[in-house]
Design a protein around this motif. Structure first.
Motif, PDB file in Angstrom:
ATOM      1  N   GLU A   1       0.468  -1.136   0.079  1.00 57.38           N
ATOM      2  CA  GLU A   1       0.103   0.134   0.109  1.00 57.38           C
ATOM      3  C   GLU A   1       0.444   1.219   0.136  1.00 57.38           C
ATOM      4  N   ALA A   2       0.466   2.004  -0.567  1.00 59.86           N
ATOM      5  CA  ALA A   2       1.214   3.869  -0.897  1.00 59.86           C
ATOM      6  C   ALA A   2       0.501   4.329  -0.897  1.00 59.86           C
ATOM      7  N   GLN A   3       0.841   5.821  -0.521  1.00 61.53           N
ATOM      8  CA  GLN A   3      -0.110   6.592  -0.941  1.00 61.53           C
ATOM      9  C   GLN A   3       0.150   8.436  -1.771  1.00 61.53           C
ATOM     10  N   THR A   4      -0.757   8.768  -2.266  1.00 67.81           N
ATOM     11  CA  THR A   4      -0.279   9.033  -3.570  1.00 67.81           C
ATOM     12  C   THR A   4      -0.106  10.448  -3.357  1.00 67.81           C
ATOM     13  N   ASP A   5       0.172  11.275  -4.090  1.00 67.46           N
ATOM     14  CA  ASP A   5       0.429  12.473  -4.080  1.00 67.46           C
ATOM     15  C   ASP A   5      -0.822  13.452  -3.300  1.00 67.46           C
ATOM     16  N   THR A   6      -2.446  12.721  -4.042  1.00 66.59           N
ATOM     17  CA  THR A   6      -3.770  13.668  -3.281  1.00 66.59           C
ATOM     18  C   THR A   6      -3.970  12.643  -2.097  1.00 66.59           C
ATOM     19  N   GLY A   7      -2.968  11.958  -1.648  1.00 64.19           N
ATOM     20  CA  GLY A   7      -3.675  11.305   0.007  1.00 64.19           C
ATOM     21  C   GLY A   7      -4.374   9.691  -0.293  1.00 64.19           C
ATOM     22  N   GLU A   8      -4.223   9.687  -1.746  1.00 70.95           N
ATOM     23  CA  GLU A   8      -5.242   9.055  -1.749  1.00 70.95           C
ATOM     24  C   GLU A   8      -4.340   7.444  -1.902  1.00 70.95           C
TER      25      GLU A   8
END
Length: 106
Positions: free
Chosen positions: A17-24
């Motif tokens: 799991e990773a967090q995108t730049d938008t926080g998703e």
């Protein structure tokens, strides 16, 4: 386990799991281990007995023992994705071979 029966290269993948730049939060799959395996489709008496408890079973993969493989992982075989539907079975508890019950997903 005879080496000649292990003729299919498979990649065991684990989810990350990773967090995108938008926080998703997104889930991606990364290679865990590449193994040679015997892949059998379901059919015959042995498989029907197993299929009674795992109705979605489509493939049984047999490979040399490798610790750390869990039912939260998946198998990538030549672009085909096989979901592991039960904890891998350490045959005869000898740390020699694994039996992995899978279902193919689209």
């Amino acid at each position: 386990m005879r080496a000649g029966t292990l003729r299919h290269p498979i990649i065991v993948e684990t989810s990350v799991e990773a967090q995108t730049d938008t926080g998703e939060i997104t889930t991606t799959w990364q290679p865990y281990q590449t193994l040679m395996a015997a892949i059998e489709t379901t059919g015959g008496r042995e498989f029907e007995a197993v299929k009674q408890t795992h109705s979605e079973l489509t493939h049984i993969i047999k490979t040399r023992y490798w610790s750390g493989i869990t039912s939260k992982m998946r198998i990538n075989h030549a672009g085909r994705i096989l979901e592991i539907i039960a904890p891998p079975i350490n045959e005869r508890e000898k740390n020699v071979s694994l039996k992995i019950l899978c279902k193919e997903i689209d």
